[in-house]
Every structure is written in C-alpha cells, then in structure tokens.
Design a protein around this motif. Structure first.
Motif, short mmCIF file in Angstrom:
data_model
loop_
_atom_site.label_atom_id
_atom_site.label_comp_id
_atom_site.label_asym_id
_atom_site.label_seq_id
_atom_site.Cartn_x
_atom_site.Cartn_y
_atom_site.Cartn_z
N SER A 171 1.25 -66.01 45.52
CA SER A 171 -0.10 -65.97 44.95
C SER A 171 -0.59 -67.36 44.55
O SER A 171 -1.79 -67.55 44.34
N ARG B 52 2.42 -57.74 52.65
CA ARG B 52 1.49 -57.01 51.79
C ARG B 52 1.39 -57.62 50.40
O ARG B 52 0.43 -57.36 49.68
N PRO C 259 -3.40 -58.12 47.50
CA PRO C 259 -4.22 -57.82 46.30
C PRO C 259 -4.72 -59.08 45.60
O PRO C 259 -5.86 -59.12 45.13
N HIS C 260 -3.88 -60.09 45.51
CA HIS C 260 -4.30 -61.33 44.84
C HIS C 260 -5.40 -62.03 45.62
O HIS C 260 -6.35 -62.56 45.03
N VAL D 28 -7.62 -60.68 47.74
CA VAL D 28 -8.86 -59.91 47.70
C VAL D 28 -9.56 -60.10 46.36
O VAL D 28 -10.79 -60.26 46.29
N ASP D 29 -8.79 -60.12 45.27
CA ASP D 29 -9.39 -60.29 43.95
C ASP D 29 -10.09 -61.63 43.82
O ASP D 29 -11.21 -61.71 43.29
#
Length: 953
Positions: free
Chosen positions: A148, A177, A181-182, A184-185
């Motif tokens: 990240s 994967r 999430p990091h 996209v945020d």
C-alpha cells in the motif's frame, strides 16, 4: 638436552593451531534458522545466494561471536502446501528458532500463524500483502514494505497526468488482490475510477491472456496498472506487443513486484516493455555496495545456480535477504541458544502440530529482532514497526532495454526530480513538469490522454428526443437509408462541439421514442437510458437537475439558466399626483438644486464685486427674488459685469438641455407607459388561487409542487407553444412557468401582449448528458465554453430562435428610465467650472486694481509734489498759501481745493477695463498731521467732474 628436530617442531605448531581452531569452533553454538524459498523463481535464486554470502561475510567480521547461524533451506516450489510442509519439517527435525523468507504472501500467512503458536519469529522480505498484519500474527515481521506504500506514488502520477480512469490487471492471489482496496480508495479521492478489473488466474494460459487483452483494447480506457508476479507479467507484455497495445496512446504502470527485478528479466521481455512506467523502492548508494561485492555475490550465485548467467545488478529483494541475515545473527548472539535446542533430537515425524515443541526464547528473540537498527546494503534497516520504514520510491521508465530515472516520491514532498539538491531536500508539486521527460509507448513524448474511442468501427450512440420545441431538437427518418436525422439548436451546438474536439468522434443519431410522447417521464427517462448504456450521449433541450445528475454527468450548460413566468400585460393608468418628479432621479434632482444655488451665488458675488447698485440696499423679498432669478431668468440689463453674463450664458445652455430632457422623459412616461404585467410574483398567483401552466414532461411540475408548494389542482400541463398561447389568451391559466430558453422562444413568436417575469427560480440550463466519469466530459465542456464565449452561439441562436422574432414596440411596466446625474455630469461640470473661473478672474482683477490705486494715492500724498492751490473755472491755479493769508489764520480753517475735469463714461482713470466704477468714491489719506479727504462729486451736466480735497487736522 637433545635438540628437537625441525620437522617435529613444525608438526607441533600446525597441530596446536588446528586444535585452537577446533576449540574456537566448538565454542560457537549453532543457532538453527529455517529458510523457505521458491528456488525455481528468480527472486528465490537471488535470495539464496544473498543469504549464503551474508552468513559468510557476517562471521568473517564477527569471529568472536559465541553463536553462529545454521541455515536450513527448503524449496516451496511456489506451492502453499509444500511451503507449510517445509515449515513443519524445519520445526520438527531442526528445531529452528526462526524462519526466514516465506516468499509468497499466501505462504507467509499460514506459516506466520504457525510461528505465533510455537513462538517462532517468521521474518519475510518478500511478502508485501497489506493483509499480513502483526495484530493477528504477532510473530510475523516484514523485512520489506507494505504494497500500500506505493499506492500514493501511483495515484500521484495519475493525478499529475490528468487521467480519470484506470484498469487494474492483477493476479488472482492474496498478493494481487491485497493492493486493490487501498488503490481504489485513494483513486476516489482524486475523482478517478476503475471501470474494469482484469483478474488473471494462476492457471491462465498464453491464449487466455491474449483474449483478455483483446477485451481491454476494445474499451475506451488506455491506462493499465499491472500488479502481478514477474512470470505472468512477462507474458502480459509480450502478448500486448503482439496485438498492438504497446503503441502510442497506451499507458502501462508496473508495481514494485516487477519493477524491483526488471534488470533481471529476459532482454526480449524488457524490449517488449518499452515505454512502461515502474515504481520501485529506492536503494541509496553506499560504499559497501560496490563492484567487489557484486563480484563475490555473482560467484555465490553461480555456485547455487550453476546453469544461470551472471547477474549484473542485484535486486532489492537480494539486498533485503542479506540485511535480514545480519539482523538475525545479531539478535541470535544477544539471545543465545536455548537448552532444548542445542542438540538435535532424532524423532519420528509427527502428524499433529501439538507435538511440535514451543520455543523457550521466542519472545526474547522477537524483541531483539524488532529492536535491531543499522544501516545495511538496502539502506536504513529498522524493524521497529514490524516492517521497514517508508523511504523514497523511485519512478523509472523502461526505454531501449534499460531503465531511465524519472523522479522520486517521498511521503513529505510527493513527486520530485531529485531527492537532494545543494544539500537540501527539494519540494515536489505532484506535477509531471517536475520530473524528467518520459518516453511513452510508441516512443511518444506527449502525455497520453488516457482513453481512446475504440477503432473497431463502433459508433457512439447519440440519443436525441423529439422536443415539443423543434427549434431545439427534432428527429426524422431518412427515406432512403432509414438513418435517423437530427436538427435544431442543440444538435447544431453538438456538431460544433465535435468539430472542436482534439480527436475524431465517430457517432450516429438514435431517436429517443417513448410510448407516449407527452409522458412526464420523457427527459428523465432519456437520461436514465444513458445510465443503462443504451446511449453513449444524450443531447437536446435537457435541463440539468439534481435527480438526473444521479444517473449521468452533464457538460457545462450551453443556454441561459433560470426559470421564469410568462404573463399577459394590461394597460395601466397613472393617477399619481407626484408623477412629474419621476423623470428626474434623486441624484439628478439633488444635483440640479446644488448647481442652481452655486450659480446664483457666483453671479451675485461677481455683481457685488462690480458694485451693482441694483443689488445694494437693505434686504428685501424683492432683492431675494431677483438674486434667485439671476441664475435662471435674469434680465441682461441688470447684470453689469461681463463675467456674470458669461456665467449666465453657459447656465442657460445647460438649463435648456435639462428642461428639454425633462420634457421628453415626462412625455414618454405619460404616453408610452401604458402596459404592466398582470402578475409580478409566483407567490402572488398562489395566493390568488389562479391557474398556472407548465410544459408536460418537464421537471417544472415537481418544482411547483415540492419547492413552491403549488396545489396540483391549479396546475395545467401543455405541450406546444400554440397551446400555451391559447391558454393565456382565453384565460385558461394566469401564467406559464417555463425555462428561460423556452420563454425566449415563445416571446420571439408571440411578442405582443405577453412579457416575462423573473427569473423566479434558479436552474442550471440545457446541457448534454454523458455516462458517469465519461472521459469525454472535460473535452466537450471545454469545447462548449469556446462556443458560448464567441460569436458562434449568437449565430446559431439567430438561426433557430431569431428567425420568427417580432419586435414588440410596447413598453411594459413603465420602463422609461429617469434622468440620472451621470447623464448630466459633463454639463454640470462645465457650468461649475465657468462659474469658478469667473470668480477667480474677478478676484485677481480687483486685487490688481487695489495695488494700482494704492500707488496712485502714494504719489498724490508725497509732500514734494503737493500743490497748494485751487483750480478755478478759468483754469488758473491759485497759491494755497496766498489764499490762506487772505483768509487769515491758515491753521484755524479748513482748506479745500476743487479741481474740475472733463468726464466721460469710458474715462475712469486707473480703473479696470471691463467694469465701470461707481460715480462716487471717498478716499482718506493721512498727510503729516493733516488728513486729506478726497471725493468725486456728482457728474455735472457739462460732462465735468468736481474733485474736491478737504484738508483737516
């Protein structure tokens, strides 16, 4: 004593030296450490060589250590089950007190949980998945950085280049994967979007990857982020080059998983990656990481992998493996070897994890590992936070089979070209201008737009409604080709926008038809069809509303904004007794009074300085009236000063213009001001309970009900302008509520008898609807700005709206403007300037006259030039002394001399030229002890004036 032979002495020395060495070796206890690597991968081979070299280098420097690492390497073969089996085997057979290098994040997850149960620290320098945390796995230590960390660098690049959409290509693993999430945020924070995610399974073949790339090339997005292992990434770029996805316009960004080992990839793969941007961890230069170290490392690499070619540059994973061994060796020396692990115990393999021993010094060893800080080959090696600190990340560009430095990213400064300049850190601005130039795919130096219209022959579908106002949008069918035709103001503006786009746009019109053309769902449903991907763009007289913005994005408006009312007008009779004051504004009225008073005072002052007898005498109403009328209607015969007449002449001109303007304005108000709107406010209509009309299918219905609170029973929908006109003409409704563009079109056709009131409500105007986060949005909005800001929009509006316009000669609501002070500012300044200059000139003339008179009196009063005599009628001068003697005592009587001289109206001695002096003046002069009283008597009939001098003590 017999001498010892030389040979025996040498043998004794060699034996003693060997015994000493064996004694030292026996004092160093073995500290068993397990290593789990995928020895078939490039990272596994490099790490194996680095670990072996690190052990050798460490104990050559620290020969006095009482512990020595005993390395046991197991091959996981890239399989999680085999990695777990290898960990159990290391714990069971070798009683390892630490495990290094579960290479994959999925392997590290299971082994770290096992280590937490048995209190065995697990140190990984390759597992970068953010899902691995020490909260759930307290004995897991990450000797690398979290994936990240690089997310901010990637997003900074995307923001600097202005890209709005990116496609993720990643492995279907925990590693692949984990970053999603990091990423996209953070992308959402810069209003960027991930429209598609390409997930590559582990079992994917080359043909599968090729078909997936064909799917990507058919999309609009051209920015791809590749986050996967080097093996599958090599296949991705090789196939991408084959199908033309490494050409101009494409953008490829690789994460650290590939960028960190890009120097070790195959030359053919590097060549296929030409133009790729990569993010990798920065390795600072150090004296330890020199050529000699690389030679020794290559020698070790050849020993462990004899069939591999020499590697010219060691990746950072190999450096982290080297530094991890040094950190573990130092921690082992401080902890020592536990009693139950000093000797290997031969036991049968256990089938239960409970049978595995629990390390007695595990907590202490873990504490020493995370407290170990030093500067290693990879830089600052600090595991205080269970992972390495975030340092600088390097941005590279793959060009010509090698990597070029583009810039750095740091948490403090963002993007910057250099880390240090003149000994101090420079501040980045998150701009591509602060970085070195990038060679993009296709050897282009221009930043790609990030999206393209697919070149597969597919045309954009442009939805066009058949508006109730065909002047805005109308559709028809071509009888020969059956293609949809479109016309109207909105269509012409759209075509102008397409011409101004920096790229070609292939499109076709599609008519938007509903079951009921007058349905209230028409325009909202048209926007919803864009959301449902039936249309790529929707054009027409579509008003931007909040509800519609939930389904689509809109360009900036191309028409006026606002909602107004159309109301009939009626004749208005003005019976106001103060109407005569309306032609003059308050400022004009006040200014006129001030300039009149100033002019009056100026003229009075000029006449007073000229000693006008008409203004002398005691104060009376007659004098006040005359002085007031001097500035307006004075008689020229009563003004004796030329300057006063000049002031009055200028004022007459100003007064003439003022009265003419007043007369014209007042007449206009009495004659033209005959019409006024029947309503001035929507709430007034609501209170009266009148009916209101609106366009069927428009959002106006919801506005009247929800925002204004109108009763639905008082609302009537209509479809066409003719119906609107009929409703207003027959009294079916008291007013119509429409968008301003519709009102302009209605009044252009029915201009007599109606007027617009408002706007009564704010609206955004007409615009084009596009899908959410459409890449066309910014370019189309810029094109609309260029159209509405020039003559093009005027020409188009004149073509569609102005063609049926008629001129309304009737003025509504008494709009004859009152005369303002600004309109007469120049004239008032003129008369004020002339008055002021006249007073100044008169004052200077009077001052000059007094000086000349004073000089004359001084001459006359001089004793040397004094004549003591009197001029008689015969012109002879008699001696004053003689006269005094005849009269007796000269000091007892007053002596008087009278001089008669010719007099004419134009002869005034030393008096100033333009004004006549008064006919009588008394001047007193002191002469010694006497006082001379001089005076001018009345002018005689013979035209002579008697000048008398009276001498008195």
């Amino acid at each position: 004593m017999k001498k010892i032979p030389h040979t025996i002495l040498v043998l004794l020395l060699v034996f003693g030296f060997s015994a000493a060495q064996n004694s030292t070796a026996r004092r160093a206890d073995e500290f068993h450490v397990g290593v789990i690597l995928d020895l078939g991968s490039l990272v596994g081979k490099e790490s194996q060589a680095s670990i072996s070299l690190a052990v050798e280098d460490f104990y050559s420097v620290h020969q006095n250590y009482t512990t020595k690492l005993a390395i046991h390497i197991s091959d996981s073969m890239g399989n999680e089950v085999k990695a777990a089996s290898a960990a159990i085997e290391l714990l069971e057979n070798y009683k390892v007190q630490a495990i290094i290098g579960p290479q994959k994040s999925s392997e590290a997850a299971f082994i770290s949980k096992l280590g937490s149960i048995k209190q065995v620290p697990v140190v990984s320098f390759t597992a970068t998945s953010p899902a691995l945390t020490y909260d759930s796995m307290p004995y897991f230590v990450r000797a690398t950085l979290n994936d990240s960390v690089q997310v901010n660098t990637i997003v900074s690049l995307i923001k600097a280049c202005g890209w709005r959409e990116v496609v993720m290509i990643y492995d279907d693993t925990d590693y692949g994967r984990g970053i999603l999430p990091h990423l996209v945020d953070v992308l959402q924070q810069i209003e960027a979007h991930v429209p598609y995610r390409s997930v590559i399974p582990l079992s994917a073949t080359s043909e599968y990857i090729k078909q997936e790339l064909y799917k990507l090339i058919a999309m609009q997005t051209r920015v791809f982020i590749v986050h996967m292992s080097s093996t599958r990434a090599s296949v991705i770029f090789t196939k991408a080059k084959e199908i033309g996805m490494m050409n101009k316009g494409f953008v490829w960004i690789i994460t650290d998983g590939v960028a960190n080992i890009i120097d070790s990839l195959s030359p053919s793969v590097i060549e296929a990656m030409n133009g790729v941007i990569g993010i990798r961890f920065h390795v600072p230069k150090s004296q330890e990481l020199d050529t000699s170290f690389l030679i020794r490392w290559n020698r070790m690499y050849q020993q462990s992998s004899p069939n591999k070619l020499q590697v010219n540059k060691l990746s950072i994973f190999g450096l982290w493996a080297y530094d991890t061994i040094w950190a573990l060796a130092r921690a082992a020396e401080k902890v020592g070897v536990s009693g139950n692990n000093k000797r290997l115990q031969s036991r049968k393999k256990c089938t239960s994890l409970d049978a595995l021993p629990v390390s007695t010094n595990g907590p202490e060893l873990l504490n020493e590992i995370i407290q170990n800080k030093f500067v290693g080959l990879s830089g600052n090696f600090d595991l205080t936070n269970r992972q390495l600190p975030v340092s600088a990340l390097q941005i590279i560009n793959v060009v010509g089979g090698s990597c070029r430095h583009i810039g750095f990213w740091t948490l403090k400064n963002g993007l910057s070209r250099l880390l240090k300049q003149n000994g101090s850190e420079i501040t980045g601005s998150n701009s591509m201008l602060d970085l070195n130039p990038v060679i993009w795919p296709g050897e282009s130096t221009e930043i790609p737009r990030g999206w393209e219209i697919p070149s597969s022959g597919i045309k954009l579908r442009v939805g066009v409604p058949s508006s109730a106002y065909p002047e805005f949008a109308n559709t028809s069918k071509d009888p020969f080709t059956n293609a949809t035709r479109a016309s109207g103001l909105s269509v012409d503006i759209f075509q102008e926008v397409v011409k101004r786009l920096p790229f070609a746009l292939n499109y076709e019109y599609q008519a938007f038809d509903t079951i009921d053309a007058t349905s209230s769902r028409s325009y909202t449903d048209l926007v919803r069809q864009v959301y449902l991907q039936r249309y790529d763009i929707a054009i027409g007289d579509i008003t931007i509303t909040y509800n519609r913005s939930l389904y689509a994005d809109f360009t900036i408006p191309y028409t006026e904004s606002g909602v107004g009312m159309i109301v009939p007008v009626k004749e208005k009779v003005n019976n106001n007794m103060w109407t005569f004051l309306k032609p003059l504004s308050k400022g004009m009225l006040f200014g006129s009074i001030i300039i009149i008073i100033y002019t009056r005072l100026g003229v009075r002052l000029l006449e007073h300085l000229n000693s006008n007898g008409y203004l002398h005498g005691p104060f009376s109403l007659k004098q006040l009236g005359v002085s007031m009328l001097f500035s307006i209607f004075e008689d020229k015969d009563k003004l004796e000063c030329f300057l006063s007449r000049t002031v009055i002449l200028v004022w007459k001109f100003v007064f003439l213009v003022l009265t003419s303007s007043y007369t014209a304005s007042f007449a206009s108000m009495l004659t033209i001001q005959q019409l006024s709107p029947t309503l001035n406010d929507i709430h007034e209509l609501q209170k009266q309970g009148g009916y209101v009309g609106f366009h069927r299918g428009s959002y106006i219905e919801g506005l009247l009900v929800d925002d204004i609170g109108f009763d639905r029973s008082k609302m009537r929908p209509y479809d066409t302008p003719d119906e609107f006109h009929a409703a207003l003409y027959t009294g079916g409704v008291a007013a119509l509520v429409l968008d301003v563009p519709y009102i302009k079109l209605f009044l252009a056709k029915y201009c007599k008898g109606y007027t617009m009131v408002g706007p009564i409500y704010k609206s955004a105007g007409f615009a084009f609807a596009l899908p959410k986060r459409s890449p066309l949005l910014a370019d189309m909005s810029r094109a609309i700005i260029s159209i509405t800001g020039g003559e093009t929009i005027i020409r188009l509006e004149k073509k569609w709206i102005g063609q049926n316009s008629c001129q309304n000669e009737e003025k509504v609501d008494g709009s004859s403007s009152a005369i303002t002070l600004g309109s007469f500012g120049g004239l008032f300044l003129l008369t004020g300037f002339v008055t002021t200059c006249s007073i100044t000139v008169k004052w200077l003339m009077m001052k000059h006259y007094k000086k000349d008179q004073q000089k004359a009196v001084t001459k006359l009063d001089d004793p040397n030039n004094q004549r003591h005599g009197q001029q008689g009628e015969n012109g002879h001068i008699q001696d004053g002394d003689q006269g005094n003697e005849e009269n007796g005592d000269s000091n007892a009587i007053d002596n008087q001399v009278t001089i008669s001289a010719p007099h004419s109206p134009n002869t005034n001695g030393d008096l100033p030229g333009d004004c006549k002096q008064n006919n009588k003046e008394i001047v007193t002069t002191h002469l010694g002890s006497q006082v001379i009283h001089r005076g001018i008597s009345e002018v005689t009939e013979t035209g002579r004036a008697d000048v008398a001098f009276k001498l008195s003590p």
